[in-house]
Design an enzyme around this catalytic site. Structure first.
Site, PDB file in Angstrom:
ATOM      1  N   SER A 112       6.411 -20.451 -15.046  1.00 22.57           N
ATOM      2  CA  SER A 112       5.653 -21.525 -15.724  1.00 22.57           C
ATOM      3  C   SER A 112       6.607 -22.560 -16.318  1.00 22.57           C
ATOM      4  O   SER A 112       6.355 -23.764 -16.278  1.00 22.57           O
ATOM      5  CB  SER A 112       4.734 -20.945 -16.813  1.00 22.57           C
ATOM      6  OG  SER A 112       5.471 -20.553 -17.967  1.00 22.57           O
ATOM      7  N   LYS A 113       7.735 -22.100 -16.838  1.00 22.04           N
ATOM      8  CA  LYS A 113       8.680 -23.022 -17.484  1.00 22.04           C
ATOM      9  C   LYS A 113       9.480 -23.823 -16.444  1.00 22.04           C
ATOM     10  O   LYS A 113       9.921 -24.940 -16.717  1.00 22.04           O
ATOM     11  CB  LYS A 113       9.596 -22.250 -18.430  1.00 22.04           C
ATOM     12  CG  LYS A 113       8.863 -21.720 -19.658  1.00 22.04           C
ATOM     13  CD  LYS A 113       8.276 -22.870 -20.470  1.00 22.04           C
ATOM     14  CE  LYS A 113       7.569 -22.425 -21.720  1.00 22.04           C
ATOM     15  NZ  LYS A 113       7.040 -23.548 -22.517  1.00 22.04           N
ATOM     16  N   ASN A 136       4.540 -28.462 -26.712  1.00 18.91           N
ATOM     17  CA  ASN A 136       5.287 -27.310 -27.212  1.00 18.91           C
ATOM     18  C   ASN A 136       4.475 -26.010 -27.127  1.00 18.91           C
ATOM     19  O   ASN A 136       5.044 -24.923 -27.080  1.00 18.91           O
ATOM     20  CB  ASN A 136       5.684 -27.619 -28.669  1.00 18.91           C
ATOM     21  CG  ASN A 136       6.140 -26.408 -29.441  1.00 18.91           C
ATOM     22  OD1 ASN A 136       7.253 -25.940 -29.264  1.00 18.91           O
ATOM     23  ND2 ASN A 136       5.276 -25.887 -30.308  1.00 18.91           N
ATOM     24  N   TYR A 156       6.275 -16.129 -17.054  1.00 15.99           N
ATOM     25  CA  TYR A 156       6.718 -17.112 -18.061  1.00 15.99           C
ATOM     26  C   TYR A 156       7.804 -18.018 -17.476  1.00 15.99           C
ATOM     27  O   TYR A 156       7.747 -19.240 -17.597  1.00 15.99           O
ATOM     28  CB  TYR A 156       7.241 -16.364 -19.292  1.00 15.99           C
ATOM     29  CG  TYR A 156       7.854 -17.260 -20.349  1.00 15.99           C
ATOM     30  CD1 TYR A 156       7.045 -18.040 -21.180  1.00 15.99           C
ATOM     31  CD2 TYR A 156       9.239 -17.334 -20.509  1.00 15.99           C
ATOM     32  CE1 TYR A 156       7.612 -18.866 -22.149  1.00 15.99           C
ATOM     33  CE2 TYR A 156       9.806 -18.156 -21.473  1.00 15.99           C
ATOM     34  CZ  TYR A 156       8.981 -18.920 -22.294  1.00 15.99           C
ATOM     35  OH  TYR A 156       9.554 -19.742 -23.245  1.00 15.99           O
ATOM     36  N   VAL A 171      -5.085 -26.159 -25.498  1.00  6.59           N
ATOM     37  CA  VAL A 171      -4.533 -27.011 -24.432  1.00  6.59           C
ATOM     38  C   VAL A 171      -5.024 -26.604 -23.042  1.00  6.59           C
ATOM     39  O   VAL A 171      -4.993 -27.412 -22.114  1.00  6.59           O
ATOM     40  CB  VAL A 171      -2.980 -27.050 -24.446  1.00  6.59           C
ATOM     41  CG1 VAL A 171      -2.447 -27.632 -25.747  1.00  6.59           C
ATOM     42  CG2 VAL A 171      -2.371 -25.678 -24.156  1.00  6.59           C
TER      43      VAL A 171
HETATM   44  N1  LIG Z   1      11.644 -18.928 -29.156  1.00  6.43           N
HETATM   45  C1  LIG Z   1      12.326 -18.903 -28.002  1.00  6.43           C
HETATM   46  O1  LIG Z   1      13.210 -18.051 -27.783  1.00  6.43           O
HETATM   47  C2  LIG Z   1      12.037 -19.925 -26.938  1.00  6.43           C
HETATM   48  C3  LIG Z   1      12.966 -20.069 -25.896  1.00  6.43           C
HETATM   49  C4  LIG Z   1      12.719 -21.000 -24.903  1.00  6.43           C
HETATM   50  C5  LIG Z   1      11.569 -21.762 -24.953  1.00  6.43           C
HETATM   51  N2  LIG Z   1      10.675 -21.597 -25.968  1.00  6.43           N
HETATM   52  C6  LIG Z   1       9.481 -22.447 -25.967  1.00  6.43           C
HETATM   53  O2  LIG Z   1       9.395 -23.144 -27.184  1.00  6.43           O
HETATM   54  C7  LIG Z   1       8.017 -23.427 -27.480  1.00  6.43           C
HETATM   55  C8  LIG Z   1       7.688 -22.952 -28.869  1.00  6.43           C
HETATM   56  O3  LIG Z   1       7.881 -21.543 -28.909  1.00  6.43           O
HETATM   57  P1  LIG Z   1       7.959 -20.705 -30.259  1.00  6.43           P
HETATM   58  O4  LIG Z   1       9.166 -19.876 -30.172  1.00  6.43           O
HETATM   59  O5  LIG Z   1       7.760 -21.569 -31.433  1.00  6.43           O
HETATM   60  O6  LIG Z   1       6.701 -19.741 -30.021  1.00  6.43           O
HETATM   61  P2  LIG Z   1       5.334 -19.608 -30.842  1.00  6.43           P
HETATM   62  O7  LIG Z   1       4.528 -18.587 -30.128  1.00  6.43           O
HETATM   63  O8  LIG Z   1       5.645 -19.426 -32.281  1.00  6.43           O
HETATM   64  O9  LIG Z   1       4.707 -21.066 -30.701  1.00  6.43           O
HETATM   65  C9  LIG Z   1       3.796 -21.439 -29.710  1.00  6.43           C
HETATM   66  C10 LIG Z   1       2.609 -22.078 -30.393  1.00  6.43           C
HETATM   67  O10 LIG Z   1       1.674 -22.484 -29.390  1.00  6.43           O
HETATM   68  C11 LIG Z   1       0.372 -22.149 -29.852  1.00  6.43           C
HETATM   69  N3  LIG Z   1      -0.522 -21.990 -28.697  1.00  6.43           N
HETATM   70  C12 LIG Z   1      -0.557 -20.976 -27.815  1.00  6.43           C
HETATM   71  N4  LIG Z   1      -1.540 -21.173 -26.920  1.00  6.43           N
HETATM   72  C13 LIG Z   1      -2.104 -22.376 -27.231  1.00  6.43           C
HETATM   73  C14 LIG Z   1      -3.179 -23.122 -26.671  1.00  6.43           C
HETATM   74  N5  LIG Z   1      -3.877 -22.661 -25.613  1.00  6.43           N
HETATM   75  N6  LIG Z   1      -3.509 -24.310 -27.230  1.00  6.43           N
HETATM   76  C15 LIG Z   1      -2.816 -24.776 -28.319  1.00  6.43           C
HETATM   77  N7  LIG Z   1      -1.815 -24.090 -28.909  1.00  6.43           N
HETATM   78  C16 LIG Z   1      -1.470 -22.898 -28.364  1.00  6.43           C
HETATM   79  C17 LIG Z   1       0.556 -20.844 -30.615  1.00  6.43           C
HETATM   80  O11 LIG Z   1      -0.527 -20.593 -31.490  1.00  6.43           O
HETATM   81  C18 LIG Z   1       1.864 -21.116 -31.331  1.00  6.43           C
HETATM   82  O12 LIG Z   1       1.633 -21.749 -32.573  1.00  6.43           O
HETATM   83  C19 LIG Z   1       7.213 -22.735 -26.388  1.00  6.43           C
HETATM   84  O13 LIG Z   1       6.911 -23.674 -25.372  1.00  6.43           O
HETATM   85  C20 LIG Z   1       8.172 -21.685 -25.861  1.00  6.43           C
HETATM   86  O14 LIG Z   1       7.880 -21.308 -24.541  1.00  6.43           O
HETATM   87  C21 LIG Z   1      10.884 -20.695 -26.956  1.00  6.43           C
END
Ligand SMILES: NC(=O)c1ccc[n+]([C@@H]2O[C@H](COP(=O)([O-])OP(=O)(O)OC[C@H]3O[C@@H](n4cnc5c(N)ncnc54)[C@H](O)[C@@H]3O)[C@@H](O)[C@H]2O)c1
Length: 254
Positions: free
Chosen positions: A163-164, A90, A160, A64
């Protein structure tokens, strides 16, 4: 519930922790899901797993942060599947592409830049490629994934959190820009979610501690987010745009 029947939905980071659970639910509701994922091998495995269950899924290796890669992905989806009805932004630098959970003075410039490239510019890159398709169709639904930390703050990983927070502002502005084309843009702010594949005891402790500050006192899982994501890409949210929905069991009450 087949209310996503016939819809083509692109989900970035679609084979990650939250991404794959949301992808599977959207596919179960009838969508053809496109896993636009940096880790192409894992995306292939997951798309095959869904296909073997009789669901419609396609994997396309995508970075992305790279405009060219995003453009190629959108072109491939358009030529193979003919439309894009939904987009879930995501992908993030979070767990599978790991970040440092340190104080602001310990973050390197390289990591700050990488965070913004993926988490902020990545959202802009993908929306910029998909919005023209949705405008032409006269309909489209975009869901951006932020984080509860953007609303509450956090004593570490300020890059982080920053960014969010940007994702929330981006959501509001894009919603204003594209609403006249019947394109909807909403945001979900998850709480601390146990999404790691093999969580360490330290991660489990962090997730369990988060549960104590909630109205609903349990650990949050990716399943808690899949329904709200499916709601925002589906027809039941067709008069909602520019909003941020906090999904965290009632930790951040706003
Ligand atoms: N798990 C939590 O506690 C939490 C809390 C708040 C927000 N989030 C947000 O939820 C979303 C999903 O998080 P998650 O917990 O599944 O984490 P995760 O790291 O398992 O998932 C993120 C995915 O994005 C992919 N990715 C990273 N860089 C990329 C790029 N340049 N191009 C394409 N894909 C890319 C990764 O390979 C991974 O599969 C994220 O945006 C994260 O910030 C997660």
């Amino acid at each position: 519930m087949n209310n996503l029947e016939g819809r083509v939905i692109v989900i970035t980071g679609g084979s990650g922790g939250i991404g794959i659970v949301a992808s599977e639910l959207m596919a179960e509701r009838g969508a053809h899901v496109v896993l636009a994922e940096l880790d192409g091998d894992r995306a292939d495995i997951e798309a095959k797993r869904l296909s073997n269950k009789g669901l419609k899924a396609t994997a396309i290796q995508t970075d992305v942060a790279d405009k060219k890669s995003v453009g190629a992905m959108v072109e491939e989806v358009s030529s193979r599947l003919g439309r894009i009805d939904g987009l879930v932004n995501n992908a993030a630098m979070f767990s599978r592409v790991p970040m440092s959970r340190v104080g602001s003075l310990e973050i390197t410039e390289a990591e700050w830049d990488k965070m913004m490239e993926i988490n902020v510019k990545g959202v802009w890159n993908v929306c910029s490629a998909v919005v023209p398709v949705m405008k032409t169709q006269g309909y489209g639904k975009i869901v951006n994934i932020s984080s509860g930390t953007a609303l509450k703050g956090s004593p570490s990983r300020i890059h982080y959190v920053t960014s969010k927070a940007a994702v929330i502002g981006y959501t509001k502005s894009l919603a204003m820009e594209v609403g006249e084309h019947n394109v909807y843009v909403n945001c979900i702010a998850p709480g601390s979610t146990l999404s790691e594949e093999d969580p360490t005891p330290a991660i489990i402790a962090v997730r369990e501690k988060a549960a104590t500050s909630r109205c609903i006192k349990r650990v949050q899982t990716p399943e808690d987010l899949a329904g709200p994501i499916a709601f925002f890409v589906g027809p039941d949210s067709d008069f909602i745009t520019g909003q941020t929905l906090v999904v965290d069991g009632g930790s951040c009450l706003h």
